[in-house]
Design an enzyme around this catalytic site. Structure first.
Site, PDB file in Angstrom:
ATOM      1  N   SER A 195       0.919  -1.236   0.011  1.00  0.00           N
ATOM      2  CA  SER A 195      -0.164  -0.176   0.186  1.00  0.00           C
ATOM      3  C   SER A 195       0.864   1.326  -0.114  1.00  0.00           C
ATOM      4  O   SER A 195       1.852   1.249   0.601  1.00  0.00           O
ATOM      5  CB  SER A 195      -0.974   0.005   1.271  1.00  0.00           C
ATOM      6  N   CYS A 241       0.334   3.588   2.038  1.00  0.00           N
ATOM      7  CA  CYS A 241       0.584   3.845   3.466  1.00  0.00           C
ATOM      8  C   CYS A 241       1.833   3.433   3.961  1.00  0.00           C
ATOM      9  O   CYS A 241       2.070   3.845   5.397  1.00  0.00           O
ATOM     10  CB  CYS A 241      -0.505   2.965   4.292  1.00  0.00           C
ATOM     11  N   TYR A 271      -0.781   0.025  10.325  1.00  0.00           N
ATOM     12  CA  TYR A 271      -1.342  -0.757   8.905  1.00  0.00           C
ATOM     13  C   TYR A 271      -0.058  -0.490   7.790  1.00  0.00           C
ATOM     14  O   TYR A 271       0.238  -1.571   7.152  1.00  0.00           O
ATOM     15  CB  TYR A 271      -2.731  -0.203   8.260  1.00  0.00           C
ATOM     16  N   ASN A 326      -5.183   4.097  -3.006  1.00  0.00           N
ATOM     17  CA  ASN A 326      -6.628   4.302  -3.043  1.00  0.00           C
ATOM     18  C   ASN A 326      -7.399   3.699  -4.105  1.00  0.00           C
ATOM     19  O   ASN A 326      -7.735   4.441  -4.997  1.00  0.00           O
ATOM     20  CB  ASN A 326      -6.743   5.901  -2.971  1.00  0.00           C
ATOM     21  N   GLU A 345     -15.377   1.681   5.033  1.00  0.00           N
ATOM     22  CA  GLU A 345     -15.509   2.382   3.644  1.00  0.00           C
ATOM     23  C   GLU A 345     -14.334   3.334   3.489  1.00  0.00           C
ATOM     24  O   GLU A 345     -13.802   3.946   4.408  1.00  0.00           O
ATOM     25  CB  GLU A 345     -16.748   2.864   3.303  1.00  0.00           C
ATOM     26  N   LYS A 346     -13.894   3.643   2.162  1.00  0.00           N
ATOM     27  CA  LYS A 346     -12.930   4.787   1.690  1.00  0.00           C
ATOM     28  C   LYS A 346     -13.508   5.777   1.433  1.00  0.00           C
ATOM     29  O   LYS A 346     -14.839   5.798   1.019  1.00  0.00           O
ATOM     30  CB  LYS A 346     -12.050   3.976   1.073  1.00  0.00           C
ATOM     31  N   ALA A 347     -12.942   7.072   1.417  1.00  0.00           N
ATOM     32  CA  ALA A 347     -13.127   8.344   0.949  1.00  0.00           C
ATOM     33  C   ALA A 347     -14.315   8.166  -0.313  1.00  0.00           C
ATOM     34  O   ALA A 347     -15.210   8.864  -0.431  1.00  0.00           O
ATOM     35  CB  ALA A 347     -12.287   9.317   0.764  1.00  0.00           C
ATOM     36  N   LYS A 391     -22.665   9.750   1.039  1.00  0.00           N
ATOM     37  CA  LYS A 391     -23.177  10.893   1.794  1.00  0.00           C
ATOM     38  C   LYS A 391     -24.145  11.601   0.549  1.00  0.00           C
ATOM     39  O   LYS A 391     -25.169  12.208   0.817  1.00  0.00           O
ATOM     40  CB  LYS A 391     -22.276  11.622   2.291  1.00  0.00           C
ATOM     41  N   GLN A 411      -7.017  18.169   2.291  1.00  0.00           N
ATOM     42  CA  GLN A 411      -5.926  17.241   2.052  1.00  0.00           C
ATOM     43  C   GLN A 411      -6.141  16.559   0.764  1.00  0.00           C
ATOM     44  O   GLN A 411      -7.464  16.436   0.377  1.00  0.00           O
ATOM     45  CB  GLN A 411      -6.256  15.922   3.200  1.00  0.00           C
TER      46      GLN A 411
HETATM   47  P1  NAD Z   1     -11.254  -5.546   1.262  1.00  0.00           P
HETATM   48  O1  NAD Z   1     -11.226  -5.590   2.939  1.00  0.00           O
HETATM   49  O2  NAD Z   1     -12.293  -5.627   0.660  1.00  0.00           O
HETATM   50  O3  NAD Z   1     -10.630  -7.190   1.136  1.00  0.00           O
HETATM   51  C1  NAD Z   1      -9.713  -7.856   2.063  1.00  0.00           C
HETATM   52  C2  NAD Z   1     -10.300  -9.307   2.282  1.00  0.00           C
HETATM   53  O4  NAD Z   1      -9.542  -9.852   2.958  1.00  0.00           O
HETATM   54  C3  NAD Z   1     -11.803  -9.226   3.103  1.00  0.00           C
HETATM   55  O5  NAD Z   1     -12.772  -9.725   2.249  1.00  0.00           O
HETATM   56  C4  NAD Z   1     -11.664  -9.820   4.215  1.00  0.00           C
HETATM   57  O6  NAD Z   1     -12.747 -10.767   4.703  1.00  0.00           O
HETATM   58  C5  NAD Z   1     -10.501 -10.858   3.882  1.00  0.00           C
HETATM   59  N1  NAD Z   1      -9.682 -11.240   5.063  1.00  0.00           N
HETATM   60  C6  NAD Z   1      -9.311 -10.517   6.131  1.00  0.00           C
HETATM   61  N2  NAD Z   1      -8.905 -11.234   7.011  1.00  0.00           N
HETATM   62  C7  NAD Z   1      -8.965 -12.461   6.582  1.00  0.00           C
HETATM   63  C8  NAD Z   1      -8.560 -13.766   7.021  1.00  0.00           C
HETATM   64  N3  NAD Z   1      -7.876 -13.908   8.431  1.00  0.00           N
HETATM   65  N4  NAD Z   1      -8.516 -15.187   6.531  1.00  0.00           N
HETATM   66  C9  NAD Z   1      -9.300 -14.866   5.179  1.00  0.00           C
HETATM   67  N5  NAD Z   1      -9.644 -13.629   4.654  1.00  0.00           N
HETATM   68  C10 NAD Z   1      -9.611 -12.468   5.290  1.00  0.00           C
HETATM   69  O7  NAD Z   1     -10.030  -4.811   0.807  1.00  0.00           O
HETATM   70  P2  NAD Z   1      -9.688  -4.506  -0.604  1.00  0.00           P
HETATM   71  O8  NAD Z   1      -9.918  -2.900  -0.737  1.00  0.00           O
HETATM   72  O9  NAD Z   1     -10.022  -5.315  -1.376  1.00  0.00           O
HETATM   73  O10 NAD Z   1      -8.065  -4.756  -0.438  1.00  0.00           O
HETATM   74  C11 NAD Z   1      -7.369  -5.939  -1.107  1.00  0.00           C
HETATM   75  C12 NAD Z   1      -5.909  -5.768  -0.704  1.00  0.00           C
HETATM   76  O11 NAD Z   1      -5.337  -4.389  -1.316  1.00  0.00           O
HETATM   77  C13 NAD Z   1      -5.450  -5.455   0.674  1.00  0.00           C
HETATM   78  O12 NAD Z   1      -4.515  -6.409   1.212  1.00  0.00           O
HETATM   79  C14 NAD Z   1      -5.270  -4.149   1.083  1.00  0.00           C
HETATM   80  O13 NAD Z   1      -4.669  -3.773   2.021  1.00  0.00           O
HETATM   81  C15 NAD Z   1      -4.620  -3.590  -0.094  1.00  0.00           C
HETATM   82  N6  NAD Z   1      -4.769  -2.285  -0.614  1.00  0.00           N
HETATM   83  C16 NAD Z   1      -6.040  -1.884  -0.985  1.00  0.00           C
HETATM   84  C17 NAD Z   1      -6.050  -0.635  -1.284  1.00  0.00           C
HETATM   85  C18 NAD Z   1      -7.608  -0.135  -1.574  1.00  0.00           C
HETATM   86  O14 NAD Z   1      -7.632   1.479  -1.768  1.00  0.00           O
HETATM   87  N7  NAD Z   1      -8.761  -0.790  -1.454  1.00  0.00           N
HETATM   88  C19 NAD Z   1      -4.994   0.414  -1.092  1.00  0.00           C
HETATM   89  C20 NAD Z   1      -3.742  -0.272  -0.798  1.00  0.00           C
HETATM   90  C21 NAD Z   1      -3.651  -1.500  -0.490  1.00  0.00           C
END
Ligand code: NAD
Length: 325
Positions: free
Chosen positions: A117, A119, A148, A177, A190-192, A199, A217
């Site tokens: 990420s 982050c 995170y 993002n 949820e994200k922004a 909203k 920001q």
């Molecule tokens: P999401 O939360 O929708 O999907 C993550 C999934 O992992 C969820 O469905 C959750 O139930 C599952 N999960 C969590 N703990 C678990 C466990 N112990 N066993 C099995 N499943 C488990 O998030 P996303 O937005 O689809 O993100 C996917 C990946 O991308 C993540 O690793 C996230 O950190 C990374 N990421 C996402 C963004 C973004 O903007 N969405 C940005 C940077 C990084």
């Protein structure tokens, strides 16, 4: 036929990835704690379970050629910046990555994708909203603004360690993002973009919406289809990364809200309230991905926001519609 494992298939990006891989004709197993909330997944096999559990993580990797590891304990600013979930976020996500790599390697899997990420980037490089620094080589000395981000940095290093010591092919991307339909849009994770669409969709024309902070920001947001294009191109390349996968179209949160209002055709006033914020500015830097893959995301933010708004508007209508007698 290649057999693919998508961890986190019940989540937002994982769900879209499953659809994309199936459309490419691959055999796909999905795993997640939960079934997908918003769509019927076309997986060949779906295993519901907890990847922190060693027995389940071991079962998940059997008979698999390539892994996309997307499962993580994550959410938007309301989840990862309050401090209340730090221990869970670090423990849960690190355990998932440790188990996936350990049992994946023992099962003979040679190729892994890992979603890191933006982050992970140092907080002190993201204080000026107009000039955030997020080039891949700026990650160290490390100073992420959240636990995170620290876990993501640890796990990046874990994947690269397995690459060096066990000869695995790994591909690590730093997502910035990602947004789109069929993702969390309410409930606190949820994200922004999704929160603002909700909203706006819920507000009456002429009404008011709330935004955390002064709304000045800056961030960039990447539509999920382009994110997956980057992921697939990276997986087909020899590039281990880390590479940013994000948009360079930086906007303020106020501008993002105005965009959602424009799409909805509503005029709303914005009330700024206190809330968890994260860094002051963040933008993707796409010079390296362009150089390494000869490709970078290029579609306008508005295009993705239109599709996302229409989907969230439907969810809001379905949820608020009076129950039929
Ligand atoms: P999401 O939360 O929708 O999907 C993550 C999934 O992992 C969820 O469905 C959750 O139930 C599952 N999960 C969590 N703990 C678990 C466990 N112990 N066993 C099995 N499943 C488990 O998030 P996303 O937005 O689809 O993100 C996917 C990946 O991308 C993540 O690793 C996230 O950190 C990374 N990421 C996402 C963004 C973004 O903007 N969405 C940005 C940077 C990084």
């Amino acid at each position: 036929m290649k057999r693919i494992l998508v961890n986190g298939a019940g989540g937002f990006i994982g769900g879209h990835l499953v659809k994309r891989l199936k459309a490419e004709g691959l055999w796909v197993r999905g795993t997640d704690l939960k079934a997908h909330e918003y769509t019927r997944l076309p997986t060949d096999e779906f295993l519901q379970g907890d990847l922190r559990d060693q027995a389940f993580a071991q079962k998940a990797v059997q008979g698999i050629d390539e892994v996309y590891q997307l499962a993580a304990d994550m959410g938007g600013a309301g989840y990862i910046f309050t401090g209340e979930h730090d221990a869970d976020v670090m423990h849960n996500s690190a355990t998932i990555n440790l188990n996936t790599l350990h049992f994946g390697r023992l099962a003979g899997i040679k190729k892994f994708f890992y979603s890191s990420s933006a982050c992970i980037y140092p907080a002190h490089n993201q204080e000026d909203p107009n000039n955030p620094i997020c080039s891949e080589d700026s990650a160290y000395p490390a100073n992420p603004d959240s636990e995170y981000g620290w876990e993501k940095l640890f796990s990046e290093r874990l994947y690269f360690s397995y690459m060096r010591n066990y000869g695995l092919e790994v591909h690590v991307a730093r997502f910035h993002n990602i947004f789109g339909p069929e993702g969390t849009w309410d409930g606190g994770k949820e994200k922004a973009p999704a929160a603002l669409c909700r909203k706006v969709a819920m507000a009456k024309d002429g009404g008011e919406i709330e935004i955390w902070g002064d709304g000045l920001q800056t961030r960039s947001f990447l539509y999920v289809d382009e994110c997956l294009e980057g992921v697939r191109r990276m997986m087909e390349s020899k590039e281990p990364g880390p590479l940013n996968i994000g948009s360079e179209e930086m906007v303020t949160i106020n501008q993002l809200a105005e965009m959602a209002m424009g799409i909805a055709g509503k005029k709303l006033s914005i009330k700024h309230i206190a809330g968890p914020l994260g860094v002051r500015g963040r933008n993707s830097d796409n010079r390296l991905i362009q150089k390494k893959l000869g490709w970078a995301p290029s579609r306008p933010l508005k295009e993705g926001m239109e599709k996302t708004y229409r989907w969230i508007e439907k969810q809001v209508q379905a949820k608020t519609a009076p129950a039929r007698k």
